[in-house]
Design a protein around this motif. Structure first.
Motif, PDB file in Angstrom:
ATOM      1  N   VAL A 141       0.834  -1.369   0.088  1.00 22.67           N
ATOM      2  CA  VAL A 141      -0.094  -0.090  -0.062  1.00 22.67           C
ATOM      3  C   VAL A 141       1.486   1.525   0.285  1.00 22.67           C
ATOM      4  CG1 VAL A 141      -1.382   1.269   1.630  1.00 22.67           C
ATOM      5  CG2 VAL A 141      -2.117  -1.183   0.908  1.00 22.67           C
ATOM      6  N   TYR A 142       0.300   1.752  -1.021  1.00 25.86           N
ATOM      7  CA  TYR A 142       1.647   3.677  -0.972  1.00 25.86           C
ATOM      8  C   TYR A 142       0.600   4.394  -0.254  1.00 25.86           C
ATOM      9  CZ  TYR A 142       4.878   1.031  -3.844  1.00 25.86           C
ATOM     10  OH  TYR A 142       5.773  -0.463  -4.322  1.00 25.86           O
ATOM     11  N   VAL A 143       0.900   5.078   0.349  1.00 22.95           N
ATOM     12  CA  VAL A 143       0.271   6.633   1.153  1.00 22.95           C
ATOM     13  C   VAL A 143       1.241   8.041   0.260  1.00 22.95           C
ATOM     14  CG1 VAL A 143       0.265   7.949   3.357  1.00 22.95           C
ATOM     15  CG2 VAL A 143       0.434   5.095   2.662  1.00 22.95           C
ATOM     16  N   ASP A 144       0.961   7.946  -0.739  1.00 21.26           N
ATOM     17  CA  ASP A 144       1.459   9.641  -1.040  1.00 21.26           C
ATOM     18  C   ASP A 144       1.372  10.832  -0.420  1.00 21.26           C
ATOM     19  OD1 ASP A 144       2.177   8.111  -3.268  1.00 21.26           O
ATOM     20  OD2 ASP A 144       0.191   8.494  -4.369  1.00 21.26           O
ATOM     21  N   VAL A 145       2.470  11.927  -0.271  1.00 18.49           N
ATOM     22  CA  VAL A 145       2.754  12.906   0.767  1.00 18.49           C
ATOM     23  C   VAL A 145       3.072  13.898  -0.521  1.00 18.49           C
ATOM     24  CG1 VAL A 145       2.776  11.426   3.166  1.00 18.49           C
ATOM     25  CG2 VAL A 145       4.707  11.956   1.888  1.00 18.49           C
ATOM     26  N   PRO A 146       3.033  15.390  -0.079  1.00 16.52           N
ATOM     27  CA  PRO A 146       4.142  16.510  -0.659  1.00 16.52           C
ATOM     28  C   PRO A 146       5.704  16.333  -0.447  1.00 16.52           C
ATOM     29  CG  PRO A 146       2.089  17.087   0.473  1.00 16.52           C
ATOM     30  CD  PRO A 146       2.523  15.352   1.133  1.00 16.52           C
ATOM     31  N   LEU A 147       6.326  16.957  -1.553  1.00 13.99           N
ATOM     32  CA  LEU A 147       8.150  17.480  -0.968  1.00 13.99           C
ATOM     33  C   LEU A 147       7.704  17.859   0.274  1.00 13.99           C
ATOM     34  CD1 LEU A 147       9.158  17.669  -4.305  1.00 13.99           C
ATOM     35  CD2 LEU A 147       9.039  15.461  -3.072  1.00 13.99           C
ATOM     36  N   GLY A 148       8.894  17.889   0.985  1.00 14.65           N
ATOM     37  CA  GLY A 148       8.993  18.149   2.633  1.00 14.65           C
ATOM     38  C   GLY A 148       8.201  17.561   4.043  1.00 14.65           C
ATOM     39  N   THR A 149       7.585  16.836   3.235  1.00 13.75           N
ATOM     40  CA  THR A 149       7.031  15.656   4.393  1.00 13.75           C
ATOM     41  C   THR A 149       7.936  15.355   5.195  1.00 13.75           C
ATOM     42  OG1 THR A 149       5.037  15.785   3.582  1.00 13.75           O
ATOM     43  CG2 THR A 149       5.179  14.283   4.902  1.00 13.75           C
ATOM     44  N   MET A 150       7.759  15.793   6.532  1.00 12.13           N
ATOM     45  CA  MET A 150       8.951  15.016   7.883  1.00 12.13           C
ATOM     46  C   MET A 150       7.708  13.452   8.611  1.00 12.13           C
ATOM     47  SD  MET A 150      11.440  16.880   7.879  1.00 12.13           S
ATOM     48  CE  MET A 150      11.840  16.982   9.860  1.00 12.13           C
ATOM     49  N   VAL A 151       8.347  12.062   8.330  1.00 13.16           N
ATOM     50  CA  VAL A 151       7.606  10.969   8.946  1.00 13.16           C
ATOM     51  C   VAL A 151       8.009  10.684  10.178  1.00 13.16           C
ATOM     52  CG1 VAL A 151       7.122   8.806   8.578  1.00 13.16           C
ATOM     53  CG2 VAL A 151       7.407  10.910   6.638  1.00 13.16           C
ATOM     54  N   TYR A 152       7.866  10.382  11.372  1.00 15.32           N
ATOM     55  CA  TYR A 152       7.766  10.509  12.717  1.00 15.32           C
ATOM     56  C   TYR A 152       6.862   9.272  13.372  1.00 15.32           C
ATOM     57  CZ  TYR A 152       9.874  15.155  12.660  1.00 15.32           C
ATOM     58  OH  TYR A 152      10.607  16.185  12.814  1.00 15.32           O
ATOM     59  N   ASP A 153       7.491   9.138  13.614  1.00 15.82           N
ATOM     60  CA  ASP A 153       6.587   7.152  14.629  1.00 15.82           C
ATOM     61  C   ASP A 153       6.431   8.179  15.769  1.00 15.82           C
ATOM     62  OD1 ASP A 153       6.521   5.958  16.782  1.00 15.82           O
ATOM     63  OD2 ASP A 153       7.983   3.994  15.363  1.00 15.82           O
ATOM     64  N   ASP A 154       4.855   8.364  15.950  1.00 16.60           N
ATOM     65  CA  ASP A 154       4.364   8.969  17.151  1.00 16.60           C
ATOM     66  C   ASP A 154       4.546   8.420  17.707  1.00 16.60           C
ATOM     67  OD1 ASP A 154       2.755  11.247  17.464  1.00 16.60           O
ATOM     68  OD2 ASP A 154       1.267  10.300  17.877  1.00 16.60           O
ATOM     69  N   ARG A 155       4.408   7.670  17.976  1.00 13.68           N
ATOM     70  CA  ARG A 155       4.898   6.649  19.635  1.00 13.68           C
ATOM     71  C   ARG A 155       6.400   7.203  20.034  1.00 13.68           C
ATOM     72  NH1 ARG A 155       7.701   2.781  21.891  1.00 13.68           N
ATOM     73  NH2 ARG A 155       8.301   1.759  19.615  1.00 13.68           N
ATOM     74  N   THR A 156       7.895   6.666  19.385  1.00 11.49           N
ATOM     75  CA  THR A 156       8.880   7.236  19.546  1.00 11.49           C
ATOM     76  C   THR A 156       9.818   8.511  19.820  1.00 11.49           C
ATOM     77  OG1 THR A 156       9.692   5.987  17.774  1.00 11.49           O
ATOM     78  CG2 THR A 156       9.348   5.144  19.780  1.00 11.49           C
ATOM     79  N   GLY A 157       8.542   9.028  18.433  1.00  4.63           N
ATOM     80  CA  GLY A 157       9.015  10.531  18.039  1.00  4.63           C
ATOM     81  C   GLY A 157      10.330  10.212  16.573  1.00  4.63           C
ATOM     82  N   GLU A 158      10.738   9.818  17.301  1.00  7.82           N
ATOM     83  CA  GLU A 158      12.384   9.269  15.941  1.00  7.82           C
ATOM     84  C   GLU A 158      11.609   9.221  14.381  1.00  7.82           C
ATOM     85  OE1 GLU A 158      14.846   5.207  14.422  1.00  7.82           O
ATOM     86  OE2 GLU A 158      12.566   5.068  15.308  1.00  7.82           O
ATOM     87  N   LEU A 159      12.424  10.453  13.758  1.00  9.60           N
ATOM     88  CA  LEU A 159      12.710  10.846  12.508  1.00  9.60           C
ATOM     89  C   LEU A 159      13.011   9.323  11.398  1.00  9.60           C
ATOM     90  CD1 LEU A 159      11.603  13.238  10.258  1.00  9.60           C
ATOM     91  CD2 LEU A 159      14.450  13.661  10.493  1.00  9.60           C
ATOM     92  N   LEU A 160      11.607   8.568   9.967  1.00  6.01           N
ATOM     93  CA  LEU A 160      11.859   7.884  10.107  1.00  6.01           C
ATOM     94  C   LEU A 160      11.938   8.505   8.780  1.00  6.01           C
ATOM     95  CD1 LEU A 160       8.400   5.896  10.374  1.00  6.01           C
ATOM     96  CD2 LEU A 160      10.862   5.678  11.663  1.00  6.01           C
ATOM     97  N   ALA A 161      11.458   9.809   8.122  1.00  2.00           N
ATOM     98  CA  ALA A 161      12.394   9.930   7.063  1.00  2.00           C
ATOM     99  C   ALA A 161      11.832  11.308   6.472  1.00  2.00           C
ATOM    100  CB  ALA A 161      12.012   8.952   5.736  1.00  2.00           C
ATOM    101  N   ASP A 162      12.850  12.360   5.971  1.00  2.30           N
ATOM    102  CA  ASP A 162      12.589  13.118   4.990  1.00  2.30           C
ATOM    103  C   ASP A 162      12.518  13.339   2.836  1.00  2.30           C
ATOM    104  OD1 ASP A 162      12.472  16.121   4.828  1.00  2.30           O
ATOM    105  OD2 ASP A 162      14.604  16.331   5.558  1.00  2.30           O
ATOM    106  N   MET A 163      10.731  13.421   3.106  1.00  3.23           N
ATOM    107  CA  MET A 163      10.583  13.662   1.617  1.00  3.23           C
ATOM    108  C   MET A 163      10.600  14.613   0.953  1.00  3.23           C
ATOM    109  SD  MET A 163       9.715  10.602   2.619  1.00  3.23           S
ATOM    110  CE  MET A 163       9.277   9.272   0.961  1.00  3.23           C
ATOM    111  N   THR A 164      11.910  14.657   0.607  1.00  3.31           N
ATOM    112  CA  THR A 164      12.476  15.592  -0.020  1.00  3.31           C
ATOM    113  C   THR A 164      12.492  15.722  -1.623  1.00  3.31           C
ATOM    114  OG1 THR A 164      15.223  15.947  -0.041  1.00  3.31           O
ATOM    115  CG2 THR A 164      13.840  16.517   1.925  1.00  3.31           C
ATOM    116  N   GLN A 165      12.000  14.456  -2.524  1.00  2.00           N
ATOM    117  CA  GLN A 165      13.079  13.975  -3.886  1.00  2.00           C
ATOM    118  C   GLN A 165      11.261  13.233  -3.925  1.00  2.00           C
ATOM    119  OE1 GLN A 165      15.333  14.963  -5.145  1.00  2.00           O
ATOM    120  NE2 GLN A 165      16.170  16.035  -3.089  1.00  2.00           N
ATOM    121  N   ASN A 166      10.977  13.481  -5.419  1.00  2.00           N
ATOM    122  CA  ASN A 166       9.711  13.132  -5.626  1.00  2.00           C
ATOM    123  C   ASN A 166      10.109  12.046  -6.738  1.00  2.00           C
ATOM    124  OD1 ASN A 166       7.834  13.716  -7.215  1.00  2.00           O
ATOM    125  ND2 ASN A 166       8.462  13.365  -8.828  1.00  2.00           N
ATOM    126  N   GLU A 167       8.868  10.692  -6.029  1.00  2.20           N
ATOM    127  CA  GLU A 167       9.340   9.364  -6.227  1.00  2.20           C
ATOM    128  C   GLU A 167       9.683   9.073  -4.874  1.00  2.20           C
ATOM    129  OE1 GLU A 167       7.461   7.471  -8.272  1.00  2.20           O
ATOM    130  OE2 GLU A 167       6.436   9.249  -8.837  1.00  2.20           O
TER     131      GLU A 167
END
Length: 432
Positions: free
Chosen positions: A85-111
């Motif tokens: 399952v793919y979840v599409d987000v805009p460029l510039g989206t920061m992805v965090y694990d809400d329980r731990t607060g860990e930054l999982l990814a910084d989505m800065t490049q298309n695809e």
């Protein structure tokens, strides 16, 4: 509507169970095991999409679940893998694990993609467990369970040039004048309540993205006027155009406003005040004394900033301002958004075992333990014997002894309880 924060739930699919079956072809006596493996469960993958500019799609759709893998079949037929399952987000989206607060990814490049919930492995069929001693194993592995996580998404817009300044200084009017964006313009404060993006085209080959950052005021770094919500969007811009009301049409001092905003930038993040800034002195058509503008120019240029008098109503002075912004953009290196120490693609957590004593029982936790329990059929004797071998291989007996376990004590493994006993001689294993 511009939405720049959202929380979602992601659930990956469980792996399919392995199959227990035996060959039954004609003229093949005593056919061997032929159980196939279960399919892999689907993963949940977050993907950057340059066509999106807001997280509004997550207002109503908050749960994303992938399908489980199919069970294995006879004749060593593998089960079908569950679809990702793919979840599409805009460029510039920061992805965090809400329980731990860990930054999982910084989505800065298309695809760009990051797996936030990995599908479970399929269980192996009984054909994998045939040995010279056990030629007809009657057990197979269960599929590995999927994962469930709470994910927090935070959008920081990506723009080449950011407009900042107090409310009603003319930022929205400037963006409307130089791009196709149509932010609301009105004679009251905080007309713009969310960042607005526009593409500025200087000619057929030169263009850049400009963002209207909602009006900042004193105390913005502490949240006054939702300032902390807006300041984080400034972090993703290369160049800042600081718009001032040069005429002081509302009784304000433009130089004082300039220093207040820069102070808020530094309080929020020392890196923000280091960004290249151009000062655009707006509303020059309302200045009755030319000396007033020259005095402001002298003060600003004296602090090392480029100064451009403009009028968004007539368009006067806009071309030199935009040309200066373009020139600086060519000199400023690309901003590196990802922090290698924080931004990660899915990694298997380090294997550690945790043993807790509670209510007279020993609770054993750990990723490998959870996987072993979930993939074991405790109703099958041979499967249980394999479980015991894996248990010893992981060294859990030694760890429990260090914690003071004794013969007859209760051990709990993710809801499965048994009475602890000293290991039987490994010769039992040889018989299998």
């Amino acid at each position: 509507m511009f939405i720049d924060r959202a929380k979602i739930i992601v659930v990956s699919g469980a792996g399919g169970d392995g199959m227990v079956s035996f060959r039954r072809e004609k003229y093949v006596p005593r056919g061997g095991p032929s159980g196939g493996d279960g399919g892999r469960g689907g993963s949940v993958i977050i993907r950057a999409d340059s066509s999106l500019n807001t997280l509004i799609n997550f207002r109503r759709h908050r749960k994303f679940a992938a399908k489980a893998g199919a069970n294995g079949g006879a004749k060593e037929m593998f089960g079908k893998n569950g679809e990702d399952v793919y979840v599409d987000v805009p460029l510039g989206t920061m992805v965090y694990d809400d329980r731990t607060g860990e930054l999982l990814a910084d989505m800065t490049q298309n695809e760009q993609q990051v797996t936030v919930a990995k599908g479970g492995h399929g269980g192996r069929g009984n054909s994998h467990f045939a040995t010279s001693a056990v030629r007809a194993p009657t057990y197979a592995e269960k599929g590995e369970p999927g994962e469930e996580k709470n994910i927090r998404l935070e959008l920081k817009i990506l723009a080449d040039v950011g407009l900042l300044g107090f409310p009603s200084v003319g930022k929205s009017s400037l963006l409307r004048k130089v791009s196709g964006a149509r932010p609301e313009v009105a004679a009251y404060h905080f007309t713009t309540l969310s960042p607005v993006l526009g593409v500025v085209s200087l000619d057929a080959e030169r263009s850049f993205v400009m963002a209207d950052i909602p009006g900042l005021i004193e105390g913005a770094s502490q949240g006054t006027g939702l300032g902390d919500e807006f300041l984080r969007h400034v972090e993703r811009t290369k160049v800042l155009i600081h718009v001032l009301d040069a005429a002081g049409s509302e009784g304000r001092d433009p130089l004082r406003d300039f220093h207040i905003i820069n102070n808020e930038l530094e309080l929020y993040s020392p890196e923000l005040v280091k960004k290249k800034q151009i000062v655009a002195a707006n509303k020059t058509d309302l200045i009755d004394d030319p000396q007033k503008l020259e005095k402001l120019r002298k003060e600003i240029e004296g602090e090392g900033y480029l100064f451009f008098p403009i009028c968004t109503l007539t368009g006067e002075g806009l071309k030199p301002l935009l040309e200066a912004a373009w020139k600086i953009l060519q000199e400023v290196p690309d901003v590196t958004f990802e922090n290698p120490e924080k931004a990660i693609v899915y990694e298997v957590p380090k294997d550690e075992f945790l043993i807790e004593q509670k209510d007279g029982a020993f609770y054993v936790k750990g990723k490998r333990v959870e996987k072993l329990v979930s993939m074991t059929n405790f109703e099958d004797y041979l499967s249980m014997r394999r479980f015991e071998r894996a248990w010893r291989f992981m060294g859990l007996d030694k760890l429990l002894k260090k914690e003071g376990i004794k013969e007859g004590d209760t051990v709990n493994l993710y809801g499965v309880e048994f009475t602890y006993a000293e290991n039987r001689d490994s010769a039992d294993d040889e018989k299998e």
